[in-house]
Every structure is written in structure tokens, then in C-alpha cells.
Design a protein around this motif. Structure first.
Motif, PDB file in Angstrom:
ATOM      1  N   GLU A  73       0.821  -1.218   0.000  1.00 45.31           N
ATOM      2  CA  GLU A  73       0.000   0.000   0.000  1.00 45.31           C
ATOM      3  C   GLU A  73       0.852   1.264   0.000  1.00 45.31           C
ATOM      4  OE1 GLU A  73      -3.253   0.253  -0.474  1.00 45.31           O
ATOM      5  OE2 GLU A  73      -3.198  -1.912  -0.776  1.00 45.31           O
ATOM      6  N   MET A  74       1.989   1.235   0.677  1.00 46.31           N
ATOM      7  CA  MET A  74       2.862   2.406   0.724  1.00 46.31           C
ATOM      8  C   MET A  74       3.433   2.730  -0.654  1.00 46.31           C
ATOM      9  SD  MET A  74       5.339   2.667   3.943  1.00 46.31           S
ATOM     10  CE  MET A  74       6.402   4.064   3.945  1.00 46.31           C
ATOM     11  N   ASP A  75       3.854   1.686  -1.385  1.00 45.40           N
ATOM     12  CA  ASP A  75       4.383   1.894  -2.736  1.00 45.40           C
ATOM     13  C   ASP A  75       3.296   2.419  -3.671  1.00 45.40           C
ATOM     14  OD1 ASP A  75       6.918   1.069  -2.039  1.00 45.40           O
ATOM     15  OD2 ASP A  75       6.567  -1.020  -2.640  1.00 45.40           O
ATOM     16  N   LYS A  76       2.096   1.883  -3.539  1.00 38.34           N
ATOM     17  CA  LYS A  76       0.992   2.369  -4.376  1.00 38.34           C
ATOM     18  C   LYS A  76       0.718   3.838  -4.098  1.00 38.34           C
ATOM     19  CE  LYS A  76      -1.412  -2.061  -4.582  1.00 38.34           C
ATOM     20  NZ  LYS A  76      -2.627  -2.779  -4.215  1.00 38.34           N
ATOM     21  N   LEU A  94       7.850   7.858 -14.019  1.00 37.28           N
ATOM     22  CA  LEU A  94       7.294   7.686 -12.671  1.00 37.28           C
ATOM     23  C   LEU A  94       7.922   6.488 -11.957  1.00 37.28           C
ATOM     24  CD1 LEU A  94       3.495   8.392 -13.240  1.00 37.28           C
ATOM     25  CD2 LEU A  94       5.130   9.833 -12.035  1.00 37.28           C
ATOM     26  N   VAL A  95       8.055   5.372 -12.672  1.00 30.00           N
ATOM     27  CA  VAL A  95       8.629   4.169 -12.068  1.00 30.00           C
ATOM     28  C   VAL A  95      10.090   4.399 -11.711  1.00 30.00           C
ATOM     29  CG1 VAL A  95       9.277   1.768 -12.535  1.00 30.00           C
ATOM     30  CG2 VAL A  95       7.012   2.575 -13.143  1.00 30.00           C
ATOM     31  N   LYS A  96      10.814   5.070 -12.591  1.00 28.73           N
ATOM     32  CA  LYS A  96      12.230   5.344 -12.336  1.00 28.73           C
ATOM     33  C   LYS A  96      12.388   6.274 -11.136  1.00 28.73           C
ATOM     34  CE  LYS A  96      16.443   6.792 -14.624  1.00 28.73           C
ATOM     35  NZ  LYS A  96      17.034   7.307 -15.861  1.00 28.73           N
ATOM     36  N   GLU A  97      11.568   7.319 -11.059  1.00 32.74           N
ATOM     37  CA  GLU A  97      11.659   8.262  -9.950  1.00 32.74           C
ATOM     38  C   GLU A  97      11.252   7.618  -8.624  1.00 32.74           C
ATOM     39  OE1 GLU A  97       9.967  12.659  -8.682  1.00 32.74           O
ATOM     40  OE2 GLU A  97       9.888  12.019 -10.773  1.00 32.74           O
ATOM     41  N   ALA A  98      10.261   6.732  -8.672  1.00 33.66           N
ATOM     42  CA  ALA A  98       9.810   6.065  -7.453  1.00 33.66           C
ATOM     43  C   ALA A  98      10.791   4.986  -7.006  1.00 33.66           C
ATOM     44  CB  ALA A  98       8.428   5.455  -7.666  1.00 33.66           C
ATOM     45  N   LEU A 100      10.803   1.835  -8.035  1.00 33.32           N
ATOM     46  CA  LEU A 100      10.060   0.588  -7.829  1.00 33.32           C
ATOM     47  C   LEU A 100      10.514  -0.480  -8.819  1.00 33.32           C
ATOM     48  CD1 LEU A 100       6.526   2.131  -7.373  1.00 33.32           C
ATOM     49  CD2 LEU A 100       8.050   1.296  -5.596  1.00 33.32           C
ATOM     50  N   PRO A 101      10.601  -1.730  -8.383  1.00 35.07           N
ATOM     51  CA  PRO A 101      11.054  -2.808  -9.266  1.00 35.07           C
ATOM     52  C   PRO A 101       9.904  -3.404 -10.079  1.00 35.07           C
ATOM     53  CG  PRO A 101      10.761  -3.667  -7.070  1.00 35.07           C
ATOM     54  CD  PRO A 101      10.445  -2.196  -7.005  1.00 35.07           C
ATOM     55  N   PRO A 104       6.593  -0.595 -16.238  1.00 30.23           N
ATOM     56  CA  PRO A 104       5.724   0.580 -16.346  1.00 30.23           C
ATOM     57  C   PRO A 104       4.246   0.235 -16.585  1.00 30.23           C
ATOM     58  CG  PRO A 104       7.750   0.967 -17.528  1.00 30.23           C
ATOM     59  CD  PRO A 104       7.783  -0.455 -17.070  1.00 30.23           C
ATOM     60  N   LYS A 105       3.968  -0.863 -17.285  1.00 29.42           N
ATOM     61  CA  LYS A 105       2.567  -1.245 -17.505  1.00 29.42           C
ATOM     62  C   LYS A 105       1.894  -1.641 -16.195  1.00 29.42           C
ATOM     63  CE  LYS A 105       2.574  -2.506 -22.325  1.00 29.42           C
ATOM     64  NZ  LYS A 105       2.212  -3.512 -23.307  1.00 29.42           N
ATOM     65  N   THR A 106       2.658  -2.255 -15.277  1.00 27.45           N
ATOM     66  CA  THR A 106       2.111  -2.587 -13.965  1.00 27.45           C
ATOM     67  C   THR A 106       1.767  -1.317 -13.213  1.00 27.45           C
ATOM     68  OG1 THR A 106       3.500  -4.562 -13.927  1.00 27.45           O
ATOM     69  CG2 THR A 106       2.544  -3.863 -11.831  1.00 27.45           C
ATOM     70  N   ALA A 107       2.633  -0.320 -13.301  1.00 26.79           N
ATOM     71  CA  ALA A 107       2.359   0.973 -12.663  1.00 26.79           C
ATOM     72  C   ALA A 107       1.108   1.603 -13.275  1.00 26.79           C
ATOM     73  CB  ALA A 107       3.550   1.909 -12.823  1.00 26.79           C
TER      74      ALA A 107
END
Length: 125
Positions: A73-76, A94-98, A100-101, A104-107
């Protein structure tokens, strides 16, 4: 597993589970329990095993099936906050800045569930 009148399988009820434990405790075989209650012998064995190991006959409720979620939930929330702060950013950015592993389609999937606008790159830069 017991079956509905239309032939579909269903979960064994608590009284049926109690009956299985009583019969097995009285020395009945799993096949005899199957004939007596209509619960398959493998299901009866599972009920008895759970009773012997955990002293419990209530079925364990599974919160979900399938693959575990890649983001907590925190990552979301971090992804949603970044998308609100940078509305023109692409999913890759967004994925690169966050950090997160995830792909991008998952994001994009998570952001669409949150009713956020999603930008895909149409071609390579």
C-alpha cells in the motif's frame, strides 16, 4: 468435497466437518466416512489432519488467490502521489523516480485503478 444438487462442488459445512471428526475418532475409514457423509475421502483426510495438527475444523479463509501483489500500500500511495505531482510524466519516468522494481505497464494498471490519467510513450525517444 460435497456437491450441490446441480453437481457443483461446495465447501464442507461445520456440522459435516464435526461428523467427519466424530466418525474418524470412532475408527471409521475414510471410504466409510465418504459413504456415510458424501464428503470425499481426500477431503475427509484433510479435515482430520487439520483437526489433529491444529485442533481446528474451521476452514482457513484465503484472502485472495493468484499471484501476490508486487506493490504494498505504501508503494501504491507513493506512485499515486508522484503521478499527482508530475501529471505530464510518462509511466517510465514515474517508475524510475519512485525506484520501484516493476514494469511501467504494472504501474499504469495501479494508477488506472486509482482513476489517474496514464501516459504511455508511443515511440522510443
Amino acid at each position: 468435497m460435497p456437491r450441490e444438487p446441480d453437481g457443483k462442488r461446495r465447501e464442507a459445512t461445520v456440522p459435516e466437518r464435526l461428523k467427519v471428526v466424530e466418525l474418524r475418532g470412532a475408527g471409521y475409514s475414510y471410504r466409510a466416512i465418504e459413504r456415510e457423509t458424501g464428503i470425499s475421502k481426500s477431503q475427509a483426510a484433510n479435515i482430520w489432519r487439520r483437526f489433529k495438527e491444529d485442533d481446528d475444523i474451521i476452514p482457513q479463509l484465503h484472502s485472495r488467490r493468484g499471484m501476490k501483489s508486487k506493490l504494498d500500500e505504501m508503494d501504491k500511495q507513493r506512485l499515486v502521489t508522484l503521478s499527482d505531482a508530475h501529471p505530464r510524466a510518462t509511466l517510465q519516468e514515474l517508475v524510475k523516480e519512485a525506484g520501484l522494481p516493476i514494469h511501467p505497464k504494472t504501474a499504469g494498471k495501479y494508477l488506472r485503478k486509482e482513476n489517474r490519467f496514464v501516459r504511455f510513450i508511443k515511440r522510443k525517444p
